[in-house]
Scaffold this motif. Structure first.
Motif, short mmCIF file in Angstrom:
data_model
loop_
_atom_site.label_atom_id
_atom_site.label_comp_id
_atom_site.label_asym_id
_atom_site.label_seq_id
_atom_site.Cartn_x
_atom_site.Cartn_y
_atom_site.Cartn_z
N VAL A 33 -29.29 -8.38 35.71
CA VAL A 33 -29.49 -7.90 37.08
C VAL A 33 -28.19 -7.28 37.57
O VAL A 33 -27.15 -7.95 37.66
N ALA A 34 -28.24 -5.98 37.87
CA ALA A 34 -27.08 -5.26 38.40
C ALA A 34 -27.28 -5.05 39.90
O ALA A 34 -28.40 -5.09 40.41
N LEU A 35 -26.17 -4.81 40.60
CA LEU A 35 -26.20 -4.71 42.06
C LEU A 35 -25.65 -3.38 42.54
O LEU A 35 -24.61 -2.92 42.05
N PRO A 37 -32.01 2.55 27.33
CA PRO A 37 -32.40 1.45 28.21
C PRO A 37 -33.33 1.88 29.34
O PRO A 37 -33.23 2.98 29.89
N ALA A 38 -34.24 0.97 29.70
CA ALA A 38 -35.13 1.16 30.84
C ALA A 38 -34.59 0.31 31.99
O ALA A 38 -34.31 -0.89 31.82
N ILE A 39 -34.45 0.92 33.16
CA ILE A 39 -33.86 0.25 34.33
C ILE A 39 -34.88 0.22 35.46
O ILE A 39 -35.33 1.27 35.93
N ALA A 40 -35.23 -0.98 35.89
CA ALA A 40 -36.14 -1.13 37.03
C ALA A 40 -35.31 -1.10 38.31
O ALA A 40 -34.43 -1.95 38.50
N VAL A 41 -35.58 -0.14 39.17
CA VAL A 41 -34.84 0.03 40.42
C VAL A 41 -35.67 -0.58 41.56
O VAL A 41 -36.81 -0.16 41.80
N LEU A 42 -35.11 -1.57 42.24
CA LEU A 42 -35.82 -2.22 43.32
C LEU A 42 -35.77 -1.40 44.60
O LEU A 42 -34.82 -0.65 44.84
N GLY A 43 -36.78 -1.58 45.44
CA GLY A 43 -36.72 -1.03 46.78
C GLY A 43 -35.87 -1.92 47.65
O GLY A 43 -35.57 -3.07 47.32
N LEU A 44 -35.47 -1.41 48.81
CA LEU A 44 -34.68 -2.20 49.74
C LEU A 44 -35.58 -3.04 50.64
O LEU A 44 -35.30 -4.22 50.90
N ASN A 45 -36.64 -2.45 51.12
CA ASN A 45 -37.50 -3.08 52.11
C ASN A 45 -38.65 -3.85 51.46
O ASN A 45 -38.97 -3.64 50.29
N PRO A 46 -39.32 -4.76 52.21
CA PRO A 46 -40.51 -5.42 51.67
C PRO A 46 -41.54 -4.38 51.22
O PRO A 46 -41.73 -3.35 51.86
N HIS A 47 -42.15 -4.65 50.08
CA HIS A 47 -43.17 -3.76 49.51
C HIS A 47 -42.62 -2.36 49.27
O HIS A 47 -43.35 -1.37 49.29
N ALA A 48 -41.28 -2.28 49.00
CA ALA A 48 -40.61 -0.99 48.77
C ALA A 48 -40.89 0.00 49.90
O ALA A 48 -41.07 1.19 49.69
N ALA A 108 -44.46 -10.02 32.98
CA ALA A 108 -45.11 -8.83 32.44
C ALA A 108 -44.31 -7.57 32.74
O ALA A 108 -44.29 -6.63 31.93
N ARG A 109 -43.64 -7.52 33.89
CA ARG A 109 -42.82 -6.35 34.23
C ARG A 109 -41.48 -6.40 33.50
O ARG A 109 -41.00 -5.39 32.99
N LEU A 110 -40.86 -7.57 33.45
CA LEU A 110 -39.56 -7.69 32.80
C LEU A 110 -39.65 -7.38 31.31
O LEU A 110 -38.66 -6.95 30.71
N ALA A 111 -40.80 -7.58 30.72
CA ALA A 111 -40.97 -7.32 29.28
C ALA A 111 -40.73 -5.86 28.93
O ALA A 111 -40.44 -5.55 27.77
N HIS A 112 -40.82 -4.97 29.91
CA HIS A 112 -40.71 -3.54 29.62
C HIS A 112 -39.42 -2.91 30.15
O HIS A 112 -39.28 -1.69 30.11
N ASP A 163 -34.90 -3.25 30.50
CA ASP A 163 -33.69 -3.84 29.94
C ASP A 163 -32.74 -4.35 31.02
O ASP A 163 -31.83 -5.14 30.72
N ALA A 164 -32.90 -3.90 32.25
CA ALA A 164 -32.09 -4.37 33.36
C ALA A 164 -32.82 -4.08 34.66
O ALA A 164 -33.65 -3.16 34.73
N VAL A 165 -32.52 -4.88 35.67
CA VAL A 165 -33.05 -4.68 37.01
C VAL A 165 -31.88 -4.30 37.91
O VAL A 165 -30.83 -4.95 37.88
N LEU A 166 -32.07 -3.25 38.71
CA LEU A 166 -31.03 -2.84 39.66
C LEU A 166 -31.47 -3.26 41.06
O LEU A 166 -32.43 -2.71 41.62
N ALA A 167 -30.79 -4.28 41.62
CA ALA A 167 -31.08 -4.78 42.95
C ALA A 167 -30.21 -4.06 43.97
O ALA A 167 -29.09 -3.64 43.68
N MET A 168 -30.72 -3.96 45.20
CA MET A 168 -29.99 -3.23 46.23
C MET A 168 -28.88 -4.05 46.86
O MET A 168 -27.88 -3.49 47.33
N TYR A 169 -29.03 -5.38 46.86
CA TYR A 169 -27.99 -6.21 47.46
C TYR A 169 -27.93 -7.57 46.76
O TYR A 169 -28.83 -7.94 46.01
N HIS A 170 -26.85 -8.28 47.01
CA HIS A 170 -26.49 -9.49 46.30
C HIS A 170 -27.63 -10.51 46.22
O HIS A 170 -28.04 -10.95 45.15
N ASP A 171 -28.16 -10.91 47.38
CA ASP A 171 -29.15 -11.97 47.38
C ASP A 171 -30.58 -11.49 47.17
O ASP A 171 -31.52 -12.27 47.29
N GLN A 172 -30.74 -10.23 46.82
CA GLN A 172 -32.07 -9.74 46.43
C GLN A 172 -32.37 -10.08 44.98
O GLN A 172 -33.49 -10.42 44.63
#
Length: 323
Positions: A152-154, A193-204, A245-249, A251-260
């Motif tokens: 998990v990257a920030l 690598p495949a990077i999952a980019v998170l949204g900032l807000n609820p439900h992106a 199921a999502r993490l299986a595809h 290689d890293a998740v990019l979170a918008m902030y520390h506690d996300q």
């Protein structure tokens, strides 16, 4: 670099658990570990554990674990913070960073520091990541935590929640995605690598009904990354991004902030996770826990995270050295 990497370790806050870890650990025979610390501090903690540990003084060519002495201002009492020793903590970090930048050390492993007591001593200190970036003259770095296969990257690190939206800019996202993609390929050996980019807000953002950051900033950055050949996916709602199921595809998740992102990672692998700073000219890996003042000097030591940090430092040092 020689076949035996020379890796620096800074134990961190002298009143905390870091010196205890140095006394409790077992050290790989094929690495020259250099602990940058006060020798009396390590001797004190070893005695509290009922053991004696001989630390030869560091010099080029000394094999096995050794110590590069830096003197405390005051003798450290386990569990008792002393602002007078803040300069000691920073001096250890400076010496380690200088050695890494000069090629003297192949990587840096850091123990936990106590930010509040450093600031109380009059130093503006927000964390290892920011300190090392400044010392190395690097404009952009990325904080990534690793626990097993979960990475998990920030985008933002130690800033208030109120400051997060303004800190998520197109330029920052462009830099972070580039640094993360390059590090996953070079340091972790992932070809594409495949990077999952998170949204900032609820439900992106729910199509703009819960915020426009996804529409105005995050999605355009993902599109630009894809045009550069980066396999960025998103923005993905944070509440479903970490299901297996999502993490299986990815290689890293990019979170918008520390506690996300970090609560999920720490729940997944606390005690064995590590913190990696991407974008520095040398590998830096840290434990994923704090100073544990209540455990310092008591013998209640869990070396899992530090052992994982040292193992990863050894692997990354090897990859940085090239074939």
């Amino acid at each position: 670099m020689s076949k035996r990497p020379v890796i620096a370790i800074t134990p961190g806050e002298p009143a905390g658990i870091g010196p205890d870890l140095m006394a409790a650990l077992e050290y790989d025979d094929d690495v020259d570990w250099v602990c940058i610390a006060d020798p009396d501090l390590l001797d004190d903690r070893a005695r509290l554990r009922g053991r004696q540990r001989h630390w030869p003084r560091y010099a080029p060519g000394v094999h096995g674990p050794s110590i590069l002495p830096v003197a405390l201002a005051h003798r450290a009492v386990p569990g008792v913070l002393d602002p007078a020793n803040a300069d000691y903590v920073l001096s250890c970090l400076r010496r380690a960073t200088e050695g890494c930048l000069a090629g003297e050390f192949a990587a840096l492993v850091t123990g936990p520091v106590h930010k509040a007591v450093i600031n109380e001593a009059g130093y503006a200190f927000t964390g290892h990541t920011e300190f090392l970036a400044h010392a190395a003259g690097v404009a952009e770095v990325v904080m990534m935590l690793v626990a097993g296969s979960l990475r998990v990257a920030l985008v933002t690190t130690h800033v208030s929640l109120a400051s997060v939206p303004a800190a998520i800019t197109g330029a920052r996202l462009d830099a972070v995605l580039g640094i993360l993609d390059a590090a996953l390929m070079r340091d972790f050996g992932i070809a594409r690598p495949a990077i999952a980019v998170l949204g900032l807000n609820p439900h992106a953002g729910e199509g703009g009904h819960l915020g426009r950051e996804e529409i105005d900033v995050i999605t355009p950055a993902v599109v630009r990354a894809q045009a550069r050949g980066i396999r960025a996916i998103g923005p993905i709602p944070a509440d479903t991004a970490f299901i297996p199921a999502r993490l299986a595809h990815v290689d890293a998740v990019l979170a918008m902030y520390h506690d996300q992102g970090l609560p999920v990672l720490k729940a997944h692998g606390f005690g064995g996770g590590v913190n990696v700073t991407l974008g520095l000219p040398f590998p830096r890996i840290s434990v994923d826990h704090g100073t544990a003042l209540d455990r310092a000097g008591t013998g209640r030591v869990d070396t899992g995270s530090m052992a994982s940090a040292m193992a990863l430092a050894k692997a990354l040092a090897s990859r940085h050295a090239g074939p």
